[in-house]
Scaffold this active site. Structure first.
Site, PDB file in Angstrom:
ATOM      1  N   GLU A  25     -21.934  48.063  41.721  1.00 58.01           N
ATOM      2  CA  GLU A  25     -22.009  49.663  41.740  1.00 58.01           C
ATOM      3  C   GLU A  25     -21.993  50.741  40.748  1.00 58.01           C
ATOM      4  OE1 GLU A  25     -22.115  50.189  44.735  1.00 58.01           O
ATOM      5  OE2 GLU A  25     -20.967  49.086  45.970  1.00 58.01           O
ATOM      6  N   TYR A  78      -3.348  70.344  50.200  1.00 60.95           N
ATOM      7  CA  TYR A  78      -3.588  69.382  49.007  1.00 60.95           C
ATOM      8  C   TYR A  78      -4.828  68.480  49.167  1.00 60.95           C
ATOM      9  CZ  TYR A  78       1.467  70.061  47.267  1.00 60.95           C
ATOM     10  OH  TYR A  78       2.351  70.762  46.702  1.00 60.95           O
TER      11      TYR A  78
END
Length: 215
Positions: free
Chosen positions: A75, A121
């Protein structure tokens, strides 16, 4: 202990913590971090995040050349693309976390702003999460899709695959990707129940107070 040795240990500690808590599994997921000389440390391909060896992490120099350690994760295109487009990024975490992957499979999610505004958050740590199309793992097209965002997103979700988060350092990236998974879990738990989400005004307050990227 040298600065790089500490960074290697910090990467392995974070990876083991994520793996032990089921945020990724088997040989899935990968982590990278910037070194002080502009290079990269990257988890090796086929490795299990729960049992990484600090001495075997893939090491790249500042020019992007693999100079030491095991073969890096396949990746690399997504890691390289994030570092190229987000100069402030000091670390990147990619996981195959269950709830976030499950959310990406649903037919009616917003690809430009993947998660509903359930908590302050999630907005503070993630901004808007972009859902990218499915690509075969390791495809260079993943990197091109990330470059296409021009550095405007710190977190993306690869459809049918998993989340990727860039942070200023390993701690920030790790905390943000945990927040992403918990947001996905909350979204799934409250799906169809008409949950009370943050209003536009409340979102704007969070964005302004915490200087969140929210384009």
């Amino acid at each position: 202990m040298s600065e790089e040795s500490r960074l290697r240990q910090e990467m392995c500690t974070l990876a083991a913590s994520l793996h032990s808590r089921g945020l990724t599994h088997g040989a899935t997921g990968n982590v990278s971090a910037r070194t002080s000389d502009g290079g990269l440390l990257v988890t090796p391909t086929g490795s299990t995040l729960g049992t990484l060896d600090p001495a075997r992490l893939s090491r790249f120099d500042a020019s992007g050349r693999h100079v030491d350690g095991d073969k890096p994760t396949k990746e690399m295109p997504l890691h390289e693309a994030f570092y190229e487009t987000r100069s402030r990024a000091g670390a990147i975490v990619h996981l195959h976390s269950t709830h976030s992957v499950a959310w990406s499979l649903l037919p009616d999610v917003d690809p430009d702003n993947l998660f509903p505004p359930l908590t302050a958050y999630s907005i503070m740590q993630l901004g808007k999460v972009k859902l990218l199309p499915y690509f075969i793992p390791g495809d260079v097209a993943i990197g091109e899709a990330i470059r296409g965002l021009a550095g405007k997103r710190s977190a993306v979700m690869l459809a049918n695959h998993g989340p990727v988060v860039a942070g200023k350092d390993l701690r920030a990236a790790g905390q943000a990707i945990e927040e992403l998974e918990e947001t996905a879990r909350l979204a799934l738990l409250t799906r169809g129940l008409s949950p009370s989400v943050l209003t536009s005004e409340q979102i704007a307050q969070v964005v302004t107070k915490f200087d969140v990227e929210w384009s």
